[in-house]
Design a protein around this motif. Sequence first.
Motif, PDB file in Angstrom:
ATOM      1  N   GLU A  31      12.370  14.981  49.699  1.00 33.52           N
ATOM      2  CA  GLU A  31      11.464  15.041  48.553  1.00 33.52           C
ATOM      3  C   GLU A  31      11.953  16.023  47.493  1.00 33.52           C
ATOM      4  O   GLU A  31      11.296  16.201  46.454  1.00 33.52           O
ATOM      5  CB  GLU A  31      10.068  15.449  49.021  1.00 33.52           C
ATOM      6  CG  GLU A  31       9.419  14.425  49.951  1.00 33.52           C
ATOM      7  CD  GLU A  31       8.123  14.947  50.561  1.00 33.52           C
ATOM      8  OE1 GLU A  31       7.649  16.023  50.109  1.00 33.52           O
ATOM      9  OE2 GLU A  31       7.589  14.293  51.472  1.00 33.52           O
ATOM     10  N   GLY A  32      13.089  16.695  47.760  1.00 33.74           N
ATOM     11  CA  GLY A  32      13.617  17.657  46.802  1.00 33.74           C
ATOM     12  C   GLY A  32      12.910  18.990  46.817  1.00 33.74           C
ATOM     13  O   GLY A  32      13.108  19.802  45.902  1.00 33.74           O
ATOM     14  N   ARG A  33      12.155  19.281  47.851  1.00 33.99           N
ATOM     15  CA  ARG A  33      11.400  20.553  47.928  1.00 33.99           C
ATOM     16  C   ARG A  33      12.242  21.557  48.738  1.00 33.99           C
ATOM     17  O   ARG A  33      11.935  21.927  49.866  1.00 33.99           O
ATOM     18  CB  ARG A  33      10.048  20.305  48.578  1.00 33.99           C
ATOM     19  CG  ARG A  33       9.177  19.357  47.743  1.00 33.99           C
ATOM     20  CD  ARG A  33       8.104  18.654  48.555  1.00 33.99           C
ATOM     21  NE  ARG A  33       7.134  19.579  49.112  1.00 33.99           N
ATOM     22  CZ  ARG A  33       6.125  19.185  49.917  1.00 33.99           C
ATOM     23  NH1 ARG A  33       5.996  17.906  50.223  1.00 33.99           N
ATOM     24  NH2 ARG A  33       5.284  20.063  50.395  1.00 33.99           N
ATOM     25  N   TYR A  34      13.319  21.993  48.108  1.00 27.09           N
ATOM     26  CA  TYR A  34      14.318  22.804  48.801  1.00 27.09           C
ATOM     27  C   TYR A  34      13.775  24.180  49.211  1.00 27.09           C
ATOM     28  O   TYR A  34      14.071  24.659  50.311  1.00 27.09           O
ATOM     29  CB  TYR A  34      15.559  22.969  47.925  1.00 27.09           C
ATOM     30  CG  TYR A  34      16.213  21.671  47.536  1.00 27.09           C
ATOM     31  CD1 TYR A  34      16.524  20.724  48.497  1.00 27.09           C
ATOM     32  CD2 TYR A  34      16.508  21.382  46.212  1.00 27.09           C
ATOM     33  CE1 TYR A  34      17.127  19.525  48.158  1.00 27.09           C
ATOM     34  CE2 TYR A  34      17.110  20.177  45.855  1.00 27.09           C
ATOM     35  CZ  TYR A  34      17.404  19.255  46.833  1.00 27.09           C
ATOM     36  OH  TYR A  34      17.983  18.076  46.496  1.00 27.09           O
ATOM     37  N   ASP A  35      13.039  24.819  48.324  1.00 28.10           N
ATOM     38  CA  ASP A  35      12.532  26.158  48.648  1.00 28.10           C
ATOM     39  C   ASP A  35      11.615  26.116  49.865  1.00 28.10           C
ATOM     40  O   ASP A  35      11.650  27.016  50.715  1.00 28.10           O
ATOM     41  CB  ASP A  35      11.782  26.742  47.447  1.00 28.10           C
ATOM     42  CG  ASP A  35      12.716  27.073  46.294  1.00 28.10           C
ATOM     43  OD1 ASP A  35      13.932  27.216  46.547  1.00 28.10           O
ATOM     44  OD2 ASP A  35      12.243  27.182  45.141  1.00 28.10           O
ATOM     45  N   GLU A  36      10.793  25.072  49.955  1.00 23.73           N
ATOM     46  CA  GLU A  36       9.892  24.956  51.100  1.00 23.73           C
ATOM     47  C   GLU A  36      10.682  24.680  52.380  1.00 23.73           C
ATOM     48  O   GLU A  36      10.332  25.186  53.455  1.00 23.73           O
ATOM     49  CB  GLU A  36       8.876  23.840  50.862  1.00 23.73           C
ATOM     50  CG  GLU A  36       7.895  24.140  49.722  1.00 23.73           C
ATOM     51  CD  GLU A  36       6.943  22.986  49.483  1.00 23.73           C
ATOM     52  OE1 GLU A  36       6.319  22.530  50.460  1.00 23.73           O
ATOM     53  OE2 GLU A  36       6.825  22.542  48.333  1.00 23.73           O
ATOM     54  N   ALA A  37      11.739  23.883  52.276  1.00 23.39           N
ATOM     55  CA  ALA A  37      12.575  23.612  53.447  1.00 23.39           C
ATOM     56  C   ALA A  37      13.223  24.899  53.960  1.00 23.39           C
ATOM     57  O   ALA A  37      13.278  25.146  55.167  1.00 23.39           O
ATOM     58  CB  ALA A  37      13.650  22.581  53.098  1.00 23.39           C
ATOM     59  N   ILE A  38      13.697  25.722  53.028  1.00 27.68           N
ATOM     60  CA  ILE A  38      14.295  27.000  53.424  1.00 27.68           C
ATOM     61  C   ILE A  38      13.241  27.907  54.058  1.00 27.68           C
ATOM     62  O   ILE A  38      13.511  28.615  55.038  1.00 27.68           O
ATOM     63  CB  ILE A  38      14.957  27.671  52.205  1.00 27.68           C
ATOM     64  CG1 ILE A  38      16.175  26.853  51.756  1.00 27.68           C
ATOM     65  CG2 ILE A  38      15.371  29.104  52.521  1.00 27.68           C
ATOM     66  CD1 ILE A  38      16.778  27.309  50.448  1.00 27.68           C
ATOM     67  N   VAL A  68      10.639  26.999  55.775  1.00 26.87           N
ATOM     68  CA  VAL A  68      10.395  26.520  57.141  1.00 26.87           C
ATOM     69  C   VAL A  68      11.492  27.016  58.073  1.00 26.87           C
ATOM     70  O   VAL A  68      11.228  27.478  59.194  1.00 26.87           O
ATOM     71  CB  VAL A  68      10.312  24.976  57.158  1.00 26.87           C
ATOM     72  CG1 VAL A  68      10.311  24.458  58.599  1.00 26.87           C
ATOM     73  CG2 VAL A  68       9.066  24.501  56.439  1.00 26.87           C
ATOM     74  N   ALA A  69      12.756  26.934  57.633  1.00 34.00           N
ATOM     75  CA  ALA A  69      13.870  27.395  58.461  1.00 34.00           C
ATOM     76  C   ALA A  69      13.779  28.901  58.709  1.00 34.00           C
ATOM     77  O   ALA A  69      14.078  29.372  59.819  1.00 34.00           O
ATOM     78  CB  ALA A  69      15.191  27.045  57.784  1.00 34.00           C
ATOM     79  N   ARG A  70      13.376  29.646  57.691  1.00 30.28           N
ATOM     80  CA  ARG A  70      13.229  31.100  57.872  1.00 30.28           C
ATOM     81  C   ARG A  70      12.084  31.411  58.840  1.00 30.28           C
ATOM     82  O   ARG A  70      12.165  32.356  59.636  1.00 30.28           O
ATOM     83  CB  ARG A  70      12.979  31.767  56.525  1.00 30.28           C
ATOM     84  CG  ARG A  70      14.194  31.793  55.607  1.00 30.28           C
ATOM     85  CD  ARG A  70      13.966  32.727  54.438  1.00 30.28           C
ATOM     86  NE  ARG A  70      15.045  32.682  53.480  1.00 30.28           N
ATOM     87  CZ  ARG A  70      16.217  33.315  53.621  1.00 30.28           C
ATOM     88  NH1 ARG A  70      16.435  34.020  54.724  1.00 30.28           N
ATOM     89  NH2 ARG A  70      17.141  33.229  52.686  1.00 30.28           N
ATOM     90  N   ALA A  71      11.012  30.639  58.764  1.00 31.41           N
ATOM     91  CA  ALA A  71       9.875  30.859  59.671  1.00 31.41           C
ATOM     92  C   ALA A  71      10.293  30.641  61.120  1.00 31.41           C
ATOM     93  O   ALA A  71       9.882  31.372  62.023  1.00 31.41           O
ATOM     94  CB  ALA A  71       8.730  29.922  59.294  1.00 31.41           C
ATOM     95  N   GLU A  72      11.133  29.619  61.324  1.00 34.42           N
ATOM     96  CA  GLU A  72      11.635  29.363  62.681  1.00 34.42           C
ATOM     97  C   GLU A  72      12.441  30.549  63.190  1.00 34.42           C
ATOM     98  O   GLU A  72      12.285  30.966  64.344  1.00 34.42           O
ATOM     99  CB  GLU A  72      12.498  28.106  62.668  1.00 34.42           C
ATOM    100  CG  GLU A  72      13.081  27.761  64.022  1.00 34.42           C
ATOM    101  CD  GLU A  72      13.964  26.534  63.976  1.00 34.42           C
ATOM    102  OE1 GLU A  72      14.441  26.115  65.050  1.00 34.42           O
ATOM    103  OE2 GLU A  72      14.197  25.996  62.864  1.00 34.42           O
ATOM    104  N   LEU A  73      13.287  31.126  62.324  1.00 30.27           N
ATOM    105  CA  LEU A  73      14.077  32.287  62.741  1.00 30.27           C
ATOM    106  C   LEU A  73      13.211  33.519  62.928  1.00 30.27           C
ATOM    107  O   LEU A  73      13.534  34.395  63.722  1.00 30.27           O
ATOM    108  CB  LEU A  73      15.167  32.570  61.708  1.00 30.27           C
ATOM    109  CG  LEU A  73      16.447  31.750  61.815  1.00 30.27           C
ATOM    110  CD1 LEU A  73      17.453  32.212  60.784  1.00 30.27           C
ATOM    111  CD2 LEU A  73      17.040  31.855  63.204  1.00 30.27           C
ATOM    112  N   GLY A  74      12.109  33.594  62.181  1.00 31.35           N
ATOM    113  CA  GLY A  74      11.209  34.717  62.364  1.00 31.35           C
ATOM    114  C   GLY A  74      10.624  34.751  63.766  1.00 31.35           C
ATOM    115  O   GLY A  74      10.384  35.824  64.326  1.00 31.35           O
ATOM    116  N   GLU A  75      10.412  33.566  64.344  1.00 32.03           N
ATOM    117  CA  GLU A  75       9.885  33.491  65.706  1.00 32.03           C
ATOM    118  C   GLU A  75      10.981  33.666  66.748  1.00 32.03           C
ATOM    119  O   GLU A  75      10.753  34.237  67.809  1.00 32.03           O
ATOM    120  CB  GLU A  75       9.194  32.137  65.913  1.00 32.03           C
ATOM    121  CG  GLU A  75       7.969  31.942  65.029  1.00 32.03           C
ATOM    122  CD  GLU A  75       7.363  30.560  65.209  1.00 32.03           C
ATOM    123  OE1 GLU A  75       7.777  29.852  66.153  1.00 32.03           O
ATOM    124  OE2 GLU A  75       6.490  30.180  64.409  1.00 32.03           O
TER     125      GLU A  75
END
Length: 430
Positions: free
Chosen positions: A257-264, A266-273
């Motif tokens: 969908e071109g929502r790159y900032d949101e995708a990043i 989500v990836a950062r949230a995964e690493l936070g856990e």
Amino acid sequence: MIAPPSAVPPYWTRLGSFFLYPLSIEPLLACAAFGLLSALATMLFSPADLLLELLIFIATLRHGYRVLERTARGHLDDSPAFDAAAGGGKYRPYKQLVVIAVGLTICAYVAAIAGYHLAMVLFVLFALVLPANVMVLAVTDDLGESMSPGHLWALMYGIGRPYLGLCACLLLLTSSSGGLLKLLMPIVPQALVGLLAGFFGAYFIIVMFRLMGYALYQYHDTVGLAVDVDFERQTTIGTGEDPAKRRAAQTAALLKEGRYDEAIAVARAELGEQPGDPAGNLRLHRLLLAVPGQEKAMLAHAAGWLPGLLQAGRTHQAIEVIEAIWQQQADYLPAQGSCILPLAEAFLETRRPQGAARLIKGFDRRFPGHADTASIYVLGARLLIEHQRDEAQARRVLAAIRAHYPETPAAAEAARLNELLDRLAATPAV
């Protein structure tokens, strides 16, 4: 060579699954589309039909490369997650055609100069090396690396004798499409021959690329390939309850969908856990590489991730990270002095002397008084001896190590290298 045992079941125990794979939704739709286009090509006049057939072949190869890379990275559940992030590789079919053209041209030249028999020997060797070329090209997307004898030999040697079995399977699959079509010809209407030819051609190409991808995944530790999903996680990935799987699918949807900032995010949230999760770090790294304007974030992430990779012994993955960054920022060097020596040694061990030289250049100025300085000088001397053939400069470096760091292990190694140079100099030239 016999490759060390792997936790991944051998490819020869999974042959049935490779034939079933193209019957799953995504590859089946691709095969059907290629079949319809092939049927259309039979209705056109030359040269339009030949051009369309070539385009179909290129599209089939491109899909096959996507299957190979995704399988090699551990996506055995056939999930299309992150295909949107893997936007590169569209030129791989053309690079493959270049490799084939170069190989056949060399064989033809040898036939003209040295005769048919020697050319046939060379052709057989080319056929044996071609699967390795395809696999290297799939994971690096680099034409030069895929044609490098060192990289090809490292992969074939890493897999060992099973590589010959892989070649035999691929040889049988190469002729399977034509054989099956020949069997069906008497009972199939003429109007459907073009459609079936396109479908079967795509089907067996996908089977072959799936097989090569799985073989790479089976031997990924041996050949130094970083994977997204370790085999131990495969059983949880397919359940639909795994949070990492859901995040990967969510990230892929956001990218489409071109929502790159949101995708990043989500990836950062995964690493936070799970800060040390290899797959999560690799996912974020690839995202930051793929999304424009994220260069600083990519470098910041790499600065925190590289030491952990080295401490965990994942030097091959660390090399991939460095080389990916160099493609975007050629002057990048890790900010931590403690990372330079193990990284440079890993580059040298994997036959990448230019990368090792790039890492150690100016080390003493960037990290004055660092504990690894003497060892860095030794590594520099090895580069001068083994790859630049500059023995005079190497002797000066070795003498400086022995003079300034006399009580260190580096001084003993410098003395050993100096003795080796003396023996080589005393050996009469042949």
